[in-house]
Design an enzyme around this catalytic site. Structure first.
Site, mmCIF file in Angstrom:
data_model
loop_
_atom_site.group_PDB
_atom_site.id
_atom_site.type_symbol
_atom_site.label_atom_id
_atom_site.label_comp_id
_atom_site.label_asym_id
_atom_site.label_seq_id
_atom_site.Cartn_x
_atom_site.Cartn_y
_atom_site.Cartn_z
ATOM 1 N N HIS A 10 0.838 -1.200 0.000
ATOM 2 C CA HIS A 10 0.000 0.000 0.000
ATOM 3 C C HIS A 10 0.872 1.249 0.000
ATOM 4 C CE1 HIS A 10 -4.236 -1.437 0.723
ATOM 5 N NE2 HIS A 10 -3.525 -2.553 0.674
ATOM 6 N N TYR A 44 -8.834 5.492 8.281
ATOM 7 C CA TYR A 44 -8.943 5.815 9.714
ATOM 8 C C TYR A 44 -10.000 6.912 9.810
ATOM 9 C CZ TYR A 44 -4.542 3.310 10.509
ATOM 10 O OH TYR A 44 -3.566 2.341 10.578
ATOM 11 N N PRO A 79 -3.565 0.326 18.893
ATOM 12 C CA PRO A 79 -3.293 -0.081 17.504
ATOM 13 C C PRO A 79 -3.505 1.035 16.475
ATOM 14 C CG PRO A 79 -4.881 -1.555 18.586
ATOM 15 C CD PRO A 79 -4.676 -0.396 19.486
ATOM 16 N N LYS A 126 1.525 -0.013 15.156
ATOM 17 C CA LYS A 126 2.915 -0.119 15.592
ATOM 18 C C LYS A 126 3.216 -1.332 16.461
ATOM 19 C CE LYS A 126 4.355 3.265 13.359
ATOM 20 N NZ LYS A 126 4.600 2.680 12.037
ATOM 21 N N TYR A 156 4.231 6.667 10.003
ATOM 22 C CA TYR A 156 3.327 5.545 9.711
ATOM 23 C C TYR A 156 4.095 4.420 9.003
ATOM 24 C CZ TYR A 156 -0.917 2.988 8.560
ATOM 25 O OH TYR A 156 -1.884 2.011 8.469
HETATM 26 P P1 FAS Z 1 2.240 -11.926 21.871
HETATM 27 O O1 FAS Z 1 1.367 -11.528 23.025
HETATM 28 O O2 FAS Z 1 1.684 -11.963 20.497
HETATM 29 O O3 FAS Z 1 2.837 -13.393 22.133
HETATM 30 C C1 FAS Z 1 3.269 -13.780 23.434
HETATM 31 C C2 FAS Z 1 3.153 -15.294 23.522
HETATM 32 O O4 FAS Z 1 3.672 -15.703 24.791
HETATM 33 C C3 FAS Z 1 1.697 -15.755 23.460
HETATM 34 O O5 FAS Z 1 1.555 -16.777 22.498
HETATM 35 C C4 FAS Z 1 1.418 -16.259 24.880
HETATM 36 O O6 FAS Z 1 0.535 -17.361 24.901
HETATM 37 C C5 FAS Z 1 2.806 -16.673 25.334
HETATM 38 N N1 FAS Z 1 2.967 -16.710 26.791
HETATM 39 C C6 FAS Z 1 2.440 -15.837 27.688
HETATM 40 N N2 FAS Z 1 2.799 -16.208 28.944
HETATM 41 C C7 FAS Z 1 3.569 -17.335 28.823
HETATM 42 C C8 FAS Z 1 4.226 -18.190 29.744
HETATM 43 N N3 FAS Z 1 4.167 -17.973 31.056
HETATM 44 N N4 FAS Z 1 4.912 -19.263 29.263
HETATM 45 C C9 FAS Z 1 4.973 -19.500 27.927
HETATM 46 N N5 FAS Z 1 4.372 -18.725 26.997
HETATM 47 C C10 FAS Z 1 3.678 -17.654 27.452
HETATM 48 N N6 FAS Z 1 -0.756 -4.635 16.784
HETATM 49 C C11 FAS Z 1 -0.889 -3.991 15.610
HETATM 50 O O7 FAS Z 1 0.126 -3.549 15.045
HETATM 51 N N7 FAS Z 1 -2.137 -3.824 15.049
HETATM 52 C C12 FAS Z 1 -3.275 -4.329 15.643
HETATM 53 O O8 FAS Z 1 -4.367 -4.178 15.133
HETATM 54 C C13 FAS Z 1 -3.178 -5.024 16.857
HETATM 55 N N8 FAS Z 1 -4.290 -5.554 17.484
HETATM 56 C C14 FAS Z 1 -4.142 -6.203 18.692
HETATM 57 C C15 FAS Z 1 -5.245 -6.758 19.375
HETATM 58 C C16 FAS Z 1 -5.080 -7.395 20.615
HETATM 59 C C17 FAS Z 1 -6.282 -7.986 21.329
HETATM 60 C C18 FAS Z 1 -3.804 -7.493 21.186
HETATM 61 C C19 FAS Z 1 -3.620 -8.170 22.539
HETATM 62 C C20 FAS Z 1 -2.704 -6.968 20.527
HETATM 63 C C21 FAS Z 1 -2.860 -6.317 19.272
HETATM 64 N N9 FAS Z 1 -1.773 -5.796 18.572
HETATM 65 C C22 FAS Z 1 -1.884 -5.141 17.393
HETATM 66 C C23 FAS Z 1 -0.462 -5.914 19.085
HETATM 67 C C24 FAS Z 1 0.005 -7.305 18.782
HETATM 68 O O9 FAS Z 1 -0.021 -7.508 17.401
HETATM 69 C C25 FAS Z 1 1.349 -7.439 19.408
HETATM 70 O O10 FAS Z 1 2.154 -6.298 19.164
HETATM 71 C C26 FAS Z 1 2.069 -8.679 18.964
HETATM 72 O O11 FAS Z 1 1.221 -9.775 19.193
HETATM 73 C C27 FAS Z 1 3.362 -8.754 19.767
HETATM 74 O O12 FAS Z 1 3.881 -10.005 19.602
HETATM 75 P P2 FAS Z 1 4.629 -10.722 20.820
HETATM 76 O O13 FAS Z 1 5.589 -9.764 21.424
HETATM 77 O O14 FAS Z 1 5.105 -12.012 20.262
HETATM 78 O O15 FAS Z 1 3.510 -10.963 21.930
HETATM 79 C C1 PHB Z 2 -5.630 -4.345 11.164
HETATM 80 O O1 PHB Z 2 -5.776 -4.595 9.959
HETATM 81 O O2 PHB Z 2 -5.892 -5.180 12.065
HETATM 82 C C2 PHB Z 2 -5.093 -2.988 11.574
HETATM 83 C C3 PHB Z 2 -4.584 -2.147 10.605
HETATM 84 C C4 PHB Z 2 -4.089 -0.911 10.985
HETATM 85 C C5 PHB Z 2 -4.124 -0.539 12.320
HETATM 86 C C6 PHB Z 2 -4.640 -1.397 13.290
HETATM 87 C C7 PHB Z 2 -5.124 -2.631 12.911
HETATM 88 O O3 PHB Z 2 -3.651 0.681 12.692
#
Ligand code: FAS
Ligand code: PHB
Length: 393
Positions: free
Chosen positions: A72, A201, A293, A297, A384
């Site tokens: 994009h 957005y 989000p 980032k 961005y």
């Molecule tokens: P993660 O949380 O993805 O992974 C951590 C892992 O560690 C998990 O699989 C967990 O089960 C495991 N774990 C936890 N405790 C443990 C233990 N005691 N022993 C062993 N394993 C354990 N980012 C965006 O850029 N855009 C978005 O739209 C967006 N939406 C999101 C929505 C939600 C609900 C959440 C929670 C996050 C969102 N994020 C978004 C951010 C998300 O993408 C994170 O930045 C990304 O998952 C980070 O990855 P990890 O650091 O690997 O953490």
């Molecule tokens: C998504 O596609 O999940 C998404 C994209 C952009 C954002 C947040 C979430 O800033």
């Protein structure tokens, strides 16, 4: 068991770190609390910065992203009924972002992990990082009721916001910075054609909305909802009606509705912990920081943490550059705070807060100010698409 790097968490951070270390012949063991299917069931990020895409190429797992991801060159911001295009490509001298879901990235990484033959343990319990303030750290855990111990050189805490790594660091070492927002994002995934090619957005008096996608046949939408809202109170019909009310009229008629594949509410917070390391334990990604989000980032900051730790450990094992170990947190935090600030700024400008009217008008004026001028749009565009990764030297 013995390994060079024990990785706690099999999300994108842990898997990407394991794959990059493997590419340099450095061994790791990944421990994950839940099943692989459960990790893949989480619907999260969708936008990938160029730095992350390059890291995936370096890790040898970019083929499917390059084939199926959508590049994009722009993103759109709607203020009420006015649609403003932010030409990322022109404003940043040729940079872009890729739309490719975190679920797909995690799937590609899991496949590569399996092919690498490196050890991973899923559905483990009582993971406990120990002795990481000394030279011989180890991690204990249970699997199927049996106790295990992994002796290692370093521990990477890739276990997210609710993991065990951050709390394992002794009291008094860490400083936490936090901002909790008075609303959440209700997200919906559907196999319907997206309402628009570019992401939109939307700043609207009824609340923020985001139109995103996973492909040209799978849409991802978000609505700002008050804290305390329950996903079970949001039928698909209610979601679609509310989204349509927030869409600018120029795209509202393109909206194709359909049954939701997934619907969930994510609370929004900004959170950073300093430092991001203690002895031979490193905090990576969501274990160290969380962003709303709105700036896309979260996952991208996790990737730049992984890049820094990987580049340090590569130099430690190949050139004995143990002096670099203590640089991890300082290098990561410079880019993390830029991402935290941008995410806070975008959230502040685009969401509806119920505080005093003066703040609301100042926010409206700030968004108008940055949208009205090419040089000021460039400030938004450069952040961005993602600031450059800092080299490890
Ligand atoms: P993660 O949380 O993805 O992974 C951590 C892992 O560690 C998990 O699989 C967990 O089960 C495991 N774990 C936890 N405790 C443990 C233990 N005691 N022993 C062993 N394993 C354990 N980012 C965006 O850029 N855009 C978005 O739209 C967006 N939406 C999101 C929505 C939600 C609900 C959440 C929670 C996050 C969102 N994020 C978004 C951010 C998300 O993408 C994170 O930045 C990304 O998952 C980070 O990855 P990890 O650091 O690997 O953490
Ligand atoms: C998504 O596609 O999940 C998404 C994209 C952009 C954002 C947040 C979430 O800033």
């Amino acid at each position: 068991m013995k390994t060079e790097v024990a990785i706690i968490g099999s999300g994108p951070s842990g898997l990407l770190l394991g794959q990059l270390l493997h590419s340099q012949g450095i061994d790791s063991i990944i421990l994950e609390r839940v099943s692989a299917d459960h990790v893949l069931s989480r619907i999260r990020a969708g936008v990938i910065e160029e730095g992350f895409a390059s890291l995936m190429k370096e890790a040898g797992i970019a083929d499917r992203m390059q084939a199926e991801g959508e590049v994009h060159h722009a993103v759109e911001i709607a203020v009420g009924d006015d649609l403003h295009s932010i030409d990322l490509f022109d404003l940043t001298g040729g940079k872009s972002v890729t739309v490719y879901g975190q679920t797909e990235i995690t799937q590609d990484l899991m496949k590569a992990r399996e092919a690498s033959g490196r050890r991973s343990f899923y559905e483990v319990a009582n993971v406990c990082p120990q002795n990481f303030d000394g030279d011989s750290p180890f991690v204990t855990f249970e699997k199927d009721g049996e106790a295990h111990r992994i002796d290692c050189d370093y521990i990477a805490g890739c276990d997210g916001f609710h993991g065990v790594s951050r709390p394992a660091i002794p009291d008094g070492v860490l400083t936490e910075y936090e901002r909790v927002y008075p609303f959440g994002w209700l997200g919906l995934l559907a196999d319907t054609p997206p309402v628009n090619f570019e992401l939109i957005y939307i700043k609207h008096e009824r609340g923020f909305a985001l139109c995103s996608k996973r492909s040209e046949s799978r849409s991802r939408y978000y609505l700002q909802v008050p804290l305390g809202e329950k996903v079970e109170d949001w039928s698909d019909d209610r979601f679609w009606e509310e989204l349509k009310r927030r869409l600018p009229s120029s795209v509202a008629d393109n909206l194709v509705t359909g049954p939701s594949l997934e619907k969930s509410i994510a609370p929004l917070r900004s959170f950073v912990v300093e430092p991001m390391q203690y002895g031979r334990l490193f905090l990576v990604g969501d274990a160290a920081h969380i962003v709303p989000p709105t700036g896309a980032k979260g996952l991208n900051l996790a990737a730049s943490d992984v890049a820094t730790l990987y580049n340090i450990l590569k130099r430690v094992y190949q050139d004995n550059r143990t002096d670099l170990i203590d640089r991890y947190s300082e290098i990561c935090l410079r880019r993390v705070w830029n991402g935290v600030r941008f995410s806070w700024w975008m959230t502040k400008m685009l969401h509806h807060f119920d505080e005093d009217k003066f703040e609301d008008r100042v926010r409206d004026s700030e968004l108008d100010f940055f949208l009205a001028d090419e040089n000021r749009r460039r400030i938004l565009a450069e952040q961005y698409v993602g600031l450059p990764y800092e080299p490890v030297e």
